[in-house]
Design a protein around this motif. Sequence first.
Motif, PDB file in Angstrom:
ATOM      1  N   ALA A  24       0.828  -1.209   0.000  1.00 30.89           N
ATOM      2  CA  ALA A  24       0.000   0.000   0.000  1.00 30.89           C
ATOM      3  C   ALA A  24       0.861   1.259   0.000  1.00 30.89           C
ATOM      4  O   ALA A  24       0.539   2.240  -0.683  1.00 30.89           O
ATOM      5  CB  ALA A  24      -0.936  -0.006   1.202  1.00 30.89           C
ATOM      6  N   ALA A  25       1.949   1.231   0.746  1.00 24.52           N
ATOM      7  CA  ALA A  25       2.855   2.389   0.768  1.00 24.52           C
ATOM      8  C   ALA A  25       3.467   2.615  -0.613  1.00 24.52           C
ATOM      9  O   ALA A  25       3.614   3.769  -1.048  1.00 24.52           O
ATOM     10  CB  ALA A  25       3.945   2.188   1.812  1.00 24.52           C
ATOM     11  N   ALA A  26       3.807   1.545  -1.298  1.00 30.97           N
ATOM     12  CA  ALA A  26       4.377   1.670  -2.640  1.00 30.97           C
ATOM     13  C   ALA A  26       3.348   2.270  -3.606  1.00 30.97           C
ATOM     14  O   ALA A  26       3.683   3.128  -4.424  1.00 30.97           O
ATOM     15  CB  ALA A  26       4.858   0.308  -3.147  1.00 30.97           C
ATOM     16  N   ILE A  27       2.091   1.842  -3.492  1.00 32.59           N
ATOM     17  CA  ILE A  27       1.028   2.417  -4.323  1.00 32.59           C
ATOM     18  C   ILE A  27       0.829   3.882  -3.957  1.00 32.59           C
ATOM     19  O   ILE A  27       0.764   4.749  -4.830  1.00 32.59           O
ATOM     20  CB  ILE A  27      -0.289   1.630  -4.154  1.00 32.59           C
ATOM     21  CG1 ILE A  27      -0.161   0.232  -4.739  1.00 32.59           C
ATOM     22  CG2 ILE A  27      -1.463   2.388  -4.773  1.00 32.59           C
ATOM     23  CD1 ILE A  27      -0.013   0.175  -6.233  1.00 32.59           C
ATOM     24  N   ALA A  28       0.724   4.169  -2.669  1.00 32.15           N
ATOM     25  CA  ALA A  28       0.484   5.544  -2.212  1.00 32.15           C
ATOM     26  C   ALA A  28       1.578   6.485  -2.688  1.00 32.15           C
ATOM     27  O   ALA A  28       1.297   7.605  -3.128  1.00 32.15           O
ATOM     28  CB  ALA A  28       0.380   5.570  -0.688  1.00 32.15           C
ATOM     29  N   GLU A  29       2.808   6.029  -2.631  1.00 29.44           N
ATOM     30  CA  GLU A  29       3.933   6.850  -3.082  1.00 29.44           C
ATOM     31  C   GLU A  29       3.807   7.195  -4.562  1.00 29.44           C
ATOM     32  O   GLU A  29       4.075   8.319  -4.976  1.00 29.44           O
ATOM     33  CB  GLU A  29       5.239   6.097  -2.823  1.00 29.44           C
ATOM     34  CG  GLU A  29       6.473   6.827  -3.272  1.00 29.44           C
ATOM     35  CD  GLU A  29       7.724   5.978  -3.050  1.00 29.44           C
ATOM     36  OE1 GLU A  29       8.519   5.871  -3.996  1.00 29.44           O
ATOM     37  OE2 GLU A  29       7.874   5.420  -1.941  1.00 29.44           O
ATOM     38  N   ARG A  30       3.349   6.235  -5.341  1.00 30.26           N
ATOM     39  CA  ARG A  30       3.274   6.430  -6.793  1.00 30.26           C
ATOM     40  C   ARG A  30       2.050   7.235  -7.241  1.00 30.26           C
ATOM     41  O   ARG A  30       2.055   7.810  -8.312  1.00 30.26           O
ATOM     42  CB  ARG A  30       3.326   5.079  -7.499  1.00 30.26           C
ATOM     43  CG  ARG A  30       4.767   4.536  -7.495  1.00 30.26           C
ATOM     44  CD  ARG A  30       4.801   3.023  -7.589  1.00 30.26           C
ATOM     45  NE  ARG A  30       6.159   2.531  -7.625  1.00 30.26           N
ATOM     46  CZ  ARG A  30       6.913   2.327  -6.542  1.00 30.26           C
ATOM     47  NH1 ARG A  30       6.452   2.618  -5.334  1.00 30.26           N
ATOM     48  NH2 ARG A  30       8.143   1.848  -6.663  1.00 30.26           N
ATOM     49  N   ILE A  31       1.013   7.270  -6.399  1.00 33.06           N
ATOM     50  CA  ILE A  31      -0.164   8.057  -6.778  1.00 33.06           C
ATOM     51  C   ILE A  31      -0.225   9.375  -6.017  1.00 33.06           C
ATOM     52  O   ILE A  31      -1.205  10.110  -6.133  1.00 33.06           O
ATOM     53  CB  ILE A  31      -1.476   7.261  -6.616  1.00 33.06           C
ATOM     54  CG1 ILE A  31      -1.738   6.891  -5.161  1.00 33.06           C
ATOM     55  CG2 ILE A  31      -1.469   6.035  -7.499  1.00 33.06           C
ATOM     56  CD1 ILE A  31      -3.093   6.233  -4.938  1.00 33.06           C
ATOM     57  N   GLY A  32       0.834   9.666  -5.245  1.00 30.64           N
ATOM     58  CA  GLY A  32       0.927  10.961  -4.584  1.00 30.64           C
ATOM     59  C   GLY A  32       0.209  11.074  -3.263  1.00 30.64           C
ATOM     60  O   GLY A  32      -0.090  12.168  -2.806  1.00 30.64           O
ATOM     61  N   ASP A  33      -0.086   9.942  -2.625  1.00 29.14           N
ATOM     62  CA  ASP A  33      -0.728   9.947  -1.312  1.00 29.14           C
ATOM     63  C   ASP A  33       0.131   9.192  -0.303  1.00 29.14           C
ATOM     64  O   ASP A  33      -0.317   8.249   0.341  1.00 29.14           O
ATOM     65  CB  ASP A  33      -2.116   9.291  -1.388  1.00 29.14           C
ATOM     66  CG  ASP A  33      -3.140  10.191  -2.019  1.00 29.14           C
ATOM     67  OD1 ASP A  33      -2.968  11.415  -1.947  1.00 29.14           O
ATOM     68  OD2 ASP A  33      -4.118   9.678  -2.584  1.00 29.14           O
ATOM     69  N   GLY A  34       1.340   9.622  -0.122  1.00 30.89           N
ATOM     70  CA  GLY A  34       2.297   8.907   0.708  1.00 30.89           C
ATOM     71  C   GLY A  34       1.910   8.696   2.152  1.00 30.89           C
ATOM     72  O   GLY A  34       2.333   7.743   2.777  1.00 30.89           O
ATOM     73  N   ASP A  35       1.076   9.568   2.723  1.00 31.96           N
ATOM     74  CA  ASP A  35       0.700   9.425   4.130  1.00 31.96           C
ATOM     75  C   ASP A  35      -0.741   8.979   4.323  1.00 31.96           C
ATOM     76  O   ASP A  35      -1.264   9.039   5.428  1.00 31.96           O
ATOM     77  CB  ASP A  35       0.905  10.764   4.850  1.00 31.96           C
ATOM     78  CG  ASP A  35       2.364  11.177   4.873  1.00 31.96           C
ATOM     79  OD1 ASP A  35       3.221  10.290   4.972  1.00 31.96           O
ATOM     80  OD2 ASP A  35       2.630  12.392   4.795  1.00 31.96           O
ATOM     81  N   ALA A  36      -1.385   8.541   3.276  1.00 36.07           N
ATOM     82  CA  ALA A  36      -2.818   8.289   3.331  1.00 36.07           C
ATOM     83  C   ALA A  36      -3.199   6.833   3.598  1.00 36.07           C
ATOM     84  O   ALA A  36      -4.340   6.468   3.414  1.00 36.07           O
ATOM     85  CB  ALA A  36      -3.460   8.753   2.025  1.00 36.07           C
ATOM     86  N   VAL A  37      -2.279   5.986   4.038  1.00 37.09           N
ATOM     87  CA  VAL A  37      -2.581   4.561   4.211  1.00 37.09           C
ATOM     88  C   VAL A  37      -3.090   4.296   5.625  1.00 37.09           C
ATOM     89  O   VAL A  37      -2.491   4.706   6.612  1.00 37.09           O
ATOM     90  CB  VAL A  37      -1.328   3.703   3.923  1.00 37.09           C
ATOM     91  CG1 VAL A  37      -1.609   2.239   4.202  1.00 37.09           C
ATOM     92  CG2 VAL A  37      -0.868   3.904   2.487  1.00 37.09           C
TER      93      VAL A  37
END
Length: 175
Positions: A24-37
């Motif tokens: 999830a962190a890898a996805i969040a980083e790539r879609i611009g939501d790094g702290d949203a997990v």
Amino acid sequence: MSIVVLVGNPRPQSRTFQVALKAAAAIAERIGDGDAVEAVDLSALAPGLLGAVLAPEAQDALDRVASADVLLVASPTYKATYTGLLKVFLDRLRGGALASTVALPLLVMGDPKHSLAVEVHLRPLLVELGAVVPTPGLAFLESQLAAADEVLGAWADTVAPQVVAAELARDAARI
């Protein structure tokens, strides 16, 4: 964009939980939501899921899952499919509860012969609940744990654009 990780392993802080958070962190980083997990670990909720009256913590988890923009659903592979704990939880959702959700199925497994389980068992369950599942699920082998960051990074590179496209299509359909 909210990202919720749902982990159906009956063991607290399991390897499945750790892999799912990294994914999830890898996805969040790539879609611009790094702290949203945000994570829902079903091991802590198991006792409150089977009673006639749903425990408040379990209802809160159901609400968080149903309101997620992106839902990463992870389970270890038990008997060639996902866990009963995950099924019990998802059975508590009403039909269509995930209609506004992009879901990413992930199974952690010991043997590659079970790799189709993510597509044959978990994906159809998520679709049945109304989720859009725009990418192939991830069959993550326990033998890949030492290289988890590399494996999950490559997976996220492939999946993230499809997640964004599905989110944009969903948002456009609401207009």
